[in-house]
Design an enzyme around this catalytic site. Structure first.
Site, PDB file in Angstrom:
ATOM      1  N   TYR A 143      -3.201   2.241   1.002  1.00 52.56           N
ATOM      2  CA  TYR A 143      -1.580   2.673   0.568  1.00 52.56           C
ATOM      3  C   TYR A 143      -0.519   2.012   2.121  1.00 52.56           C
ATOM      4  O   TYR A 143      -1.538   2.937   3.419  1.00 52.56           O
ATOM      5  CB  TYR A 143      -2.336   3.746   0.096  1.00 52.56           C
ATOM      6  CG  TYR A 143      -0.494   4.241  -0.323  1.00 52.56           C
ATOM      7  CD1 TYR A 143       0.487   4.018  -1.233  1.00 52.56           C
ATOM      8  CD2 TYR A 143       0.670   4.381   0.658  1.00 52.56           C
ATOM      9  CE1 TYR A 143       1.560   3.865  -1.526  1.00 52.56           C
ATOM     10  CE2 TYR A 143       1.738   5.054   0.842  1.00 52.56           C
ATOM     11  CZ  TYR A 143       2.175   4.684  -0.367  1.00 52.56           C
ATOM     12  OH  TYR A 143       3.610   4.977  -0.732  1.00 52.56           O
TER      13      TYR A 143
ATOM     14  N   GLU B 247       7.222   0.513  -0.181  1.00 52.70           N
ATOM     15  CA  GLU B 247       5.833   1.197   0.087  1.00 52.70           C
ATOM     16  C   GLU B 247       5.008  -0.596  -0.532  1.00 52.70           C
ATOM     17  O   GLU B 247       4.921  -0.942  -1.695  1.00 52.70           O
ATOM     18  CB  GLU B 247       5.949   1.741  -1.206  1.00 52.70           C
ATOM     19  CG  GLU B 247       4.264   2.652  -2.189  1.00 52.70           C
ATOM     20  CD  GLU B 247       4.804   3.956  -3.005  1.00 52.70           C
ATOM     21  OE1 GLU B 247       5.257   3.352  -4.338  1.00 52.70           O
ATOM     22  OE2 GLU B 247       4.356   4.298  -3.687  1.00 52.70           O
TER      23      GLU B 247
END
Ligand code: ADP
Ligand code: MG
Length: 389
Positions: free
Chosen positions: A109, A197
């Site tokens: 991530y 993101e």
């Protein structure tokens, strides 16, 4: 403002960030053409909606023939995809992105967000990628690392290496990570993004292992769109609530909620307090609507029209504390709205502040059935009483 995954990938690609080769398609034939152009023998067909969680909801499909690409695209396009981020009504898939399927060795991530506490862009990274970062944060917060970027000097190489080391990247992947992070940061700054993101950022197998962005989400600062033409052009209005789009065109801040009491208020703080007061009295607000300062009668009429476009609205509560605004204008606007829109639902009105006496007089002499109240608490109670019979 949000954009689609494929637009985010094309944007990142223009900054030299590695993304899988792919193309967008609006119908199954186009999808098959894209797959042929991309080449290879395995592809991923991905529903393009402004929400995540598509994988678990069937919006990301791995396929291994052109025929399958066509079938999957046909099944996705035009259907409603419900993910944990769309709400129960879901979002209609109008386009798919077809891309080269990567052989994933590991998923990470990587997020860039504005930390309001320190007022700086902050990198958030985790070795636990491809899953909801909120779940990781709740279950194992030690697996999330943060790095704050000083806006005066930008993102430094050592910071990128620190992040790379913390998530376990080694060898040739280290300089790749430095370059990738700096490119995303540059892109974010250039485009006035509020959030970038990447989930997952993956290590994919090839002749040599390589870092690759497999999913990307961007959010841009609405207040900077006037100077971001390329970003504005990526806007997909069909992904946004049409009442919110229309409201912003009239300089109104409107956010749809799921109750039945429509609210027309001036000022965001007063609007929030109004929602609270309605809830406190056992009611449910249908929206947040801030008409702002200087609300002309036309603006009030537009506000009423937008609120009434929501079929759930069975009462409107108008709560104005006029400073720059003038109660007489608000009152005139409400009378105009009743006339133009043939409003049938009860209108509860609380006026205070500049020209309040004049405003109340205009309402009283209009001959229309306004329900008036002296203060917010009384107004909220009356509005709730009308909907609860
Ligand atoms: P969402 O976050 O909406 O569920 P993603 O784009 O993250 O959608 O896709 C979900 C998962 O599908 C990823 O975590 C990854 O494991 C896999 N995936 C996505 N794109 C590819 C690709 N190009 N090649 C291989 N696997 C992929
Ligand atoms: Mg994802």
């Amino acid at each position: 403002m949000n954009i689609h995954e494929y637009q985010a990938k094309e944007l990142l690609k223009s900054y030299g960030v590695p993304v899988p080769a792919g193309g967008v398609a609006f119908n199954p034939i186009q999808a098959a053409q894209v797959a042929e152009e991309v080449g290879g023998s395995r592809w991923v067909v991905k529903a393009q909606i402004h929400a995540g969680g598509r994988g678990k909801a069937g919006g990301v499909k791995l396929v291994s023939s052109i025929d399958e690409v066509k079938k999957v695209a046909d099944a996705m396009i035009g259907t409603r995809l419900v993910t944990h981020q769309t709400g129960p009504e879901g979002s209609v898939v109008q386009r798919v992105w077809v891309e080269h399927a990567s052989q994933i060795k590991q998923e990470f991530y990587l997020g860039f967000v504005i930390d309001r506490g320190c007022q700086r862009i902050t990198v958030i990274a985790s070795s636990e990628g491809g899953v909801d970062i909120e779940d990781v944060a709740a279950a194992s917060p030690e697996k999330i690392i943060k790095e704050v970027i000083d806006p005066a000097i930008g993102l430094r190489d050592f910071q990128c290496r620190k992040v790379a080391t913390a998530i376990g990247l080694k060898g040739k992947l280290m300089p790749q990570m430095v370059k990738l992070m700096k490119s995303i940061y540059r892109c974010m700054r250039d485009k006035d993004a509020l959030q970038a993101e990447i989930n997952p950022l993956a290590v994919v197998a090839g002749e040599e292992d390589q870092l690759m962005v497999l999913d990307a989400k961007f959010n841009f600062d609405d207040n900077a769109l006037y100077r971001q033409r390329a970003v504005t052009e990526m806007r997909d209005l069909s992904e946004e609530d049409h009442k919110e789009v229309e409201a912003s065109g009239h300089g109104l801040n409107y956010i749809a909620l799921d109750g039945n009491i429509g609210c027309i208020v001036n000022g965001a703080g007063l609007a929030m307090a109004t929602l609270d007061a309605i809830t406190l009295h056992g009611g449910r607000p249908a929206n947040f609507l801030d008409v702002g300062g200087g609300a002309s009668p036309e603006k009030v009429t537009n506000a009423c029209r937008i609120v009434l476009e929501d079929p759930n609205v069975t009462c409107i509560l108008v709560n104005i504390f006029a400073g720059i605004n003038r109660c007489d204008w608000i009152a005139k606007g409400l009378i105009q709205a009743c006339d133009a829109l043939k409003i049938k639902v009860p209108l509860v009105v609380r006026l205070a502040g500049t020209n309040v006496e004049e405003g109340r007089k205009i309402l009283a002499e209009s001959g229309l059935a306004f329900i008036t109240a002296e203060n917010l608490d009384a107004a909220a109670a009356k509005a709730v009483a009308t909907v609860n019979g």
